[in-house]
Design a protein around this motif. Structure first.
Motif, PDB file in Angstrom:
ATOM      1  N   GLN A  39       8.845 -56.120  24.889  1.00  0.00           N
ATOM      2  CA  GLN A  39       7.501 -56.293  24.344  1.00  0.00           C
ATOM      3  C   GLN A  39       7.614 -56.831  22.932  1.00  0.00           C
ATOM      4  N   ALA A  40       7.045 -57.998  22.728  1.00  0.00           N
ATOM      5  CA  ALA A  40       6.987 -58.604  21.405  1.00  0.00           C
ATOM      6  C   ALA A  40       5.666 -58.222  20.748  1.00  0.00           C
ATOM      7  N   PRO A  41       5.595 -58.239  19.421  1.00  0.00           N
ATOM      8  CA  PRO A  41       4.354 -57.886  18.727  1.00  0.00           C
ATOM      9  C   PRO A  41       3.182 -58.730  19.203  1.00  0.00           C
ATOM     10  N   GLU A  44       1.954 -58.468  25.738  1.00  0.00           N
ATOM     11  CA  GLU A  44       2.088 -57.426  26.739  1.00  0.00           C
ATOM     12  C   GLU A  44       3.559 -57.206  27.087  1.00  0.00           C
ATOM     13  N   ARG A  45       3.833 -56.010  27.571  1.00  0.00           N
ATOM     14  CA  ARG A  45       5.181 -55.723  28.028  1.00  0.00           C
ATOM     15  C   ARG A  45       5.476 -56.549  29.267  1.00  0.00           C
ATOM     16  N   GLU A  46       6.667 -57.142  29.311  1.00  0.00           N
ATOM     17  CA  GLU A  46       7.037 -57.967  30.453  1.00  0.00           C
ATOM     18  C   GLU A  46       8.372 -57.532  31.031  1.00  0.00           C
ATOM     19  N   GLY A  47       8.485 -57.668  32.338  1.00  0.00           N
ATOM     20  CA  GLY A  47       9.743 -57.357  32.997  1.00  0.00           C
ATOM     21  C   GLY A  47      10.760 -58.449  32.768  1.00  0.00           C
ATOM     22  N   THR A  90      13.059 -62.443  21.010  1.00  0.00           N
ATOM     23  CA  THR A  90      12.844 -61.367  20.049  1.00  0.00           C
ATOM     24  C   THR A  90      11.776 -60.408  20.557  1.00  0.00           C
ATOM     25  N   ALA A  91      12.126 -59.134  20.644  1.00  0.00           N
ATOM     26  CA  ALA A  91      11.215 -58.117  21.172  1.00  0.00           C
ATOM     27  C   ALA A  91      11.887 -56.749  21.102  1.00  0.00           C
ATOM     28  N   MET A  92      11.089 -55.729  21.374  1.00  0.00           N
ATOM     29  CA  MET A  92      11.634 -54.405  21.634  1.00  0.00           C
ATOM     30  C   MET A  92      11.984 -54.361  23.117  1.00  0.00           C
ATOM     31  N   TYR A  93      13.181 -53.952  23.415  1.00  0.00           N
ATOM     32  CA  TYR A  93      13.640 -53.898  24.798  1.00  0.00           C
ATOM     33  C   TYR A  93      13.695 -52.452  25.277  1.00  0.00           C
ATOM     34  N   TYR A  94      13.137 -52.231  26.463  1.00  0.00           N
ATOM     35  CA  TYR A  94      13.038 -50.896  27.032  1.00  0.00           C
ATOM     36  C   TYR A  94      13.756 -50.815  28.377  1.00  0.00           C
ATOM     37  N   TRP A 115      10.763 -43.989  30.996  1.00  0.00           N
ATOM     38  CA  TRP A 115      11.009 -45.021  29.997  1.00  0.00           C
ATOM     39  C   TRP A 115      11.858 -44.493  28.855  1.00  0.00           C
ATOM     40  N   GLY A 116      12.687 -45.389  28.310  1.00  0.00           N
ATOM     41  CA  GLY A 116      13.414 -45.059  27.098  1.00  0.00           C
ATOM     42  C   GLY A 116      12.576 -45.357  25.873  1.00  0.00           C
ATOM     43  N   GLN A 117      13.171 -45.145  24.695  1.00  0.00           N
ATOM     44  CA  GLN A 117      12.439 -45.316  23.447  1.00  0.00           C
ATOM     45  C   GLN A 117      12.501 -46.746  22.924  1.00  0.00           C
ATOM     46  N   GLY A 118      13.395 -47.553  23.471  1.00  0.00           N
ATOM     47  CA  GLY A 118      13.482 -48.959  23.101  1.00  0.00           C
ATOM     48  C   GLY A 118      14.551 -49.245  22.064  1.00  0.00           C
ATOM     49  N   THR A 119      15.016 -50.490  22.076  1.00  0.00           N
ATOM     50  CA  THR A 119      15.957 -50.977  21.081  1.00  0.00           C
ATOM     51  C   THR A 119      15.531 -52.385  20.682  1.00  0.00           C
ATOM     52  N   GLN A 120      15.535 -52.668  19.383  1.00  0.00           N
ATOM     53  CA  GLN A 120      15.008 -53.923  18.881  1.00  0.00           C
ATOM     54  C   GLN A 120      16.052 -55.033  18.965  1.00  0.00           C
ATOM     55  N   VAL A 121      15.607 -56.180  19.455  1.00  0.00           N
ATOM     56  CA  VAL A 121      16.427 -57.393  19.470  1.00  0.00           C
ATOM     57  C   VAL A 121      15.697 -58.457  18.664  1.00  0.00           C
ATOM     58  N   THR A 122      16.375 -59.014  17.682  1.00  0.00           N
ATOM     59  CA  THR A 122      15.794 -60.062  16.843  1.00  0.00           C
ATOM     60  C   THR A 122      16.723 -61.272  16.850  1.00  0.00           C
TER      61      THR A 122
END
Length: 125
Positions: A39-41, A44-47, A90-94, A115-122
């Motif tokens: 999910q990018a700022p 919507e969250r995408e698979g 670039t997004a938060m990955y879950y 769901w996990g808490q997410g990890t940021q990828v930039t």
């Protein structure tokens, strides 16, 4: 209870690679469907990718040929190898999990219960 913990995110330049990990606990991992979402700022969250209990994989068109989902059942760990990264990645990955053997729409977030808490990828250009 079910717990999913992601790791491996970070900042890379365009064309670089990262490998995300998702450590799973609290359930019989091998019988679950697993997926990666992002999910990018403002979006919507995408698979991104999914793998079912039979080992079949599904990828979003935007990542086919660049991302690879895999799992180590002995370690109860899900991975996402990301190559040729682009700024639009670039997004938060879950990490997500569902206890059903197969999912009708494995890249659809409502299919997953955990769901996990997410990890940021930039990714910078």
């Amino acid at each position: 209870q079910v717990q999913l913990v992601e790791s491996g995110g970070g900042s890379v330049q365009s064309g670089g690679s990262l490998r995300l990990s998702c450590a799973a606990s609290g359930f019989t991992y091998i019988s679950y469907c697993m997926g990666w979402f992002r999910q990018a700022p403002g979006k919507e969250r995408e698979g991104v990718a999914a793998i079912d209990s039979e080992g079949s994989t599904t990828y979003a068109d935007s990542v086919k040929g660049r991302f690879t989902i895999s799992q180590d059942n002995a370690k109860n760990t899900l991975y996402l190898q990301m190559n040729s990264l682009k700024p639009e990645d670039t997004a938060m990955y879950y990490c997500a999990a569902d206890q059903r053997w197969l999912l009708a729409q494995p890249l659809s977030s409502p299919e997953y219960n955990y769901w996990g808490q997410g990890t940021q990828v930039t990714v910078s250009s």
